[in-house]
Design a protein around this motif. Sequence first.
Motif, PDB file in Angstrom:
ATOM      1  N   GLU A  12       0.874  -1.188   0.000  1.00  0.00           N
ATOM      2  CA  GLU A  12       0.000   0.000   0.000  1.00  0.00           C
ATOM      3  C   GLU A  12       0.910   1.237   0.000  1.00  0.00           C
ATOM      4  N   LEU A  14       0.370   4.491  -0.499  1.00  0.00           N
ATOM      5  CA  LEU A  14      -0.093   5.635   0.270  1.00  0.00           C
ATOM      6  C   LEU A  14       0.142   5.456   1.759  1.00  0.00           C
ATOM      7  N   PHE A  15      -0.096   4.195   2.207  1.00  0.00           N
ATOM      8  CA  PHE A  15       0.049   3.874   3.623  1.00  0.00           C
ATOM      9  C   PHE A  15       1.514   4.061   4.050  1.00  0.00           C
ATOM     10  N   LEU A  18       2.473   7.731   4.205  1.00  0.00           N
ATOM     11  CA  LEU A  18       1.965   8.445   5.364  1.00  0.00           C
ATOM     12  C   LEU A  18       2.660   8.011   6.649  1.00  0.00           C
ATOM     13  N   VAL A  19       2.942   6.689   6.752  1.00  0.00           N
ATOM     14  CA  VAL A  19       3.653   6.191   7.943  1.00  0.00           C
ATOM     15  C   VAL A  19       5.031   6.860   8.030  1.00  0.00           C
ATOM     16  N   LEU A  21       5.977   9.716   6.712  1.00  0.00           N
ATOM     17  CA  LEU A  21       5.813  11.117   7.094  1.00  0.00           C
ATOM     18  C   LEU A  21       5.564  11.249   8.588  1.00  0.00           C
ATOM     19  N   ASN A  22       4.606  10.455   9.097  1.00  0.00           N
ATOM     20  CA  ASN A  22       4.211  10.578  10.509  1.00  0.00           C
ATOM     21  C   ASN A  22       5.340  10.199  11.463  1.00  0.00           C
ATOM     22  N   LYS A  25       8.220  12.712  11.270  1.00  0.00           N
ATOM     23  CA  LYS A  25       7.778  13.960  11.877  1.00  0.00           C
ATOM     24  C   LYS A  25       8.124  13.991  13.374  1.00  0.00           C
ATOM     25  N   VAL A 110      -3.998   1.209  12.070  1.00  0.00           N
ATOM     26  CA  VAL A 110      -3.251   1.515  13.280  1.00  0.00           C
ATOM     27  C   VAL A 110      -2.925   3.011  13.319  1.00  0.00           C
ATOM     28  N   SER A 111      -3.074   3.594  14.501  1.00  0.00           N
ATOM     29  CA  SER A 111      -2.774   5.033  14.617  1.00  0.00           C
ATOM     30  C   SER A 111      -1.271   5.201  14.822  1.00  0.00           C
ATOM     31  N   THR A 112      -0.749   6.374  14.592  1.00  0.00           N
ATOM     32  CA  THR A 112       0.687   6.653  14.714  1.00  0.00           C
ATOM     33  C   THR A 112       1.178   6.342  16.117  1.00  0.00           C
ATOM     34  N   LEU A 115       1.471   2.720  16.627  1.00  0.00           N
ATOM     35  CA  LEU A 115       2.593   2.227  15.824  1.00  0.00           C
ATOM     36  C   LEU A 115       3.912   2.480  16.557  1.00  0.00           C
TER      37      LEU A 115
END
Lengths: 126, 720
Positions: A12, A14-15, A18-19, A21-22, A25, A110-112, A115
């Motif tokens: 995935e 996109l997944f 985003l993971v 990036l998060n 961050k 799963v939320s950041t 994770l």
Amino acid sequence: MGKKRILIIDDEELFTKLVKLNLEKTGKYEVRAENKGAQGLAAAREFKPDLILLDILMEDMEGSEVAAQLKNNADTVDIPVVFLTAVVKKEELASGCGVIGSHPFIAKPVSTNELIACIEKNMYKL
Amino acid sequence: MHKIPDIIFLWLRNDIDVVFFVYGLGFAVMGLAIWLQPKKGSSFRLADCLWLLSGFGLIHGINEWLDMWIIIKGDNLGLQVFRSFALVISFLFFFEFGRQIFRLDSPNPSCIRAKISRYLPWWLTWLLGILVLVLGFVSAAPWENVNIWARYLLCIPSGLLAALGLFSYYICQKDVLRPLKVRKYFLISSLALLIYGILSGLVVPRGTPLLSHWINIDSFFAAAHIPVQVFRALCAVAGAWGITGILSIFKWESMERLQIRVAERTRELTKANELLRVEVAERRQGDEKLKRNYEMQGVLNKMLFISLEDISLDEMLIRFIEQITAISWLVLESKGSISLVEDDPGILVMKAQKGLSEPVKNMCGRVPFGRCYCGRAANSGEIIFSDHLDERHENRYEGMQEHGHYCIPIISVNKKILGVLNLYIQRGWHRDESEKEFLVAIANVLAGVIERKKMDEALKAAYIRFQETQSQLIQAEKLTAVGELASGVAHEVRNPLGIILQGVNYLEENIPAKGEDISETLGVLKEGINRADKIINGLLDFSRFTKLDLRPEQVNSILESSLILVKERLKTENIEIVRELKDNLPSVPADKNKLEQVFINLLLNAVQAMPEGGKVVVRSYAKRLAQEKDGVDRRTSNHFHAGDQVVIIEFEDSGVGIPEENMGKIFNPFFTTKGPKGGTGLGLSVSRNILQMHEGLIYAESRPGKGTKMTVILKASGRG
């Protein structure tokens, strides 16, 4: 203390994006994302991550196959692997993170925060 | 002055007519006595010839009275002729009597009497009679001479023969006659006849033939001074007395015969009585038998009638044993039992009994083949009969009363031993063939009914199993499909959910100045993700057969922990919980978490059925399953059997209830009436799956508008 290297292998795109990036961050992790099993294996040898997040169901290769090859390689054998899956009931893994058999698991979605908790939990466990 | 003898002599001479009267009377009485004495059929042969003496007596008596008549009225020729004939005929009778009696009973053919008898042929009497007449009529004075010749030729031998014959008759018949004490009569009458024969035959009227001019009446009178007629009269009287005495033997004989006849008659009557008694007894026995036959037929009829009723085999056997033990003449104290061979071959299990005491019920509850009477009957396939307690009666207990048994094996058409009918009988009972046949008939009826019932029950069980298997197959197939679907859906849905959640997390971190509405939107997004995830979870729950972690658990404590988990929800929804939990329930083998999940599901369903608040009664109790009849016992699952110990949990709400048309669908996956904001529609089907894995059961009863009762049944741990 330098940033921990996290390799995420998931088809995935996109997944993974985003993971990455998060997690980056937070400033604690350096994340590399791969969307194919084979590339993931190559990245593991080259990137030498501190932990690998590995999706089980991928189009080109089963996550379990990837894990087996990681174990077969002296360079990667010691890298902890946390599986990512969408077909395990979340309740079965404490706060989205748990163990099935001898393998740590994270259930999607799963939320950041969950994770990170799971990564921290498994990072130093050897 | 005369001397007394002179007076007598004078009287006798002058009144000789009186002497004649007595003389005639003596013979007449003798004749009449003989004539009147019934002798017919007598065994004394004397009776055959006595009539001749009777004839002599009567005729000679008349003859003497004629002499008297002549003295009184004077003589004439007519009288003389008549008198002479009477005399001859009377002497012919006398002679014939003498001849016949002389010939009677000669024991030894070589004795004198037998020898003389040869010279006394039947015609001799006739010859002498003719001779008397001829000799008389050839003379000058025929009537006088007939008289004289009759006396010489007939009277003398008559007297001799009669006297000898009569007395020898007594001698010959001494054995019979002595006890009758008639010897003197025979002696007197023999002597009287002998003397009479001489006095009458030798002392004749004066005449010319032979010695008559020398020895005659006149010369006798001249010598004795007493008329010879006096002596003759004395002889007649003595003879009459003697003969009358002899006649007593006939009286005795008739008495004897009467007694014999009475005895015979008595014997006959006794015999007839005996026969009658036997007949009455037989009749009574026959009646009794008929009654018994009727009763036996009645019992068989009733049994056949009962066999048509729609009741269970056990109930039927109880009714049967009641009928059979009611046969009072056969069964002692109405006691008996029916035992059948069930799952254990070679063991008789008592299924129905009447009148048995507790020790017997326990002892004979399970009897192996070959033990005691019942076991022997089952082993041999033969009726076991015992009229008393013998060594075969192996099941004994303290204070056992004396009795006998009939143990009849119940044998199927294909010679399989199905069981034994056991009846108590009286000690010393005599069996008979008809009752044996009857008992075999009963056993046959039992065999037929048992086989049919067993077949019915097997068929029913097979049908239920078939239905269950079918529904399980359908269910399993559904589940497989749902499982595949669920995994696919989970994968396909959760990945995008994962992306969305990560995206939301990203936005939360990266939107520098978050407005109220942005935060709220992000929150709604996360909630949406959660809801979607919950559905996926339910779907996975439903589809997946997770292995249960079964442990003996207390239902009440699981109920309490479930109630704690939903406490807040109950409070906010204004729901009152009423606990009706029985203490000391048996434990159930259960996966605590799964069961908790079921109870929570049911509680939340109840809450959702009461939007205005209300009351939920939570009930728990233990129960032993009875026959499949009513309520919780009306079950189809073959996990349960009559006699199982179960724990039952009920959740009874006062909610809106379930409409009739939905009752059949509530356990279907994804069936819900709560709308998109309600549940997943998987709660009850997941609950049912969990309970099925526990070999338990759940069902619903509902009255729309009044409320719903959900009942969960779980088997208690262990046996019983």
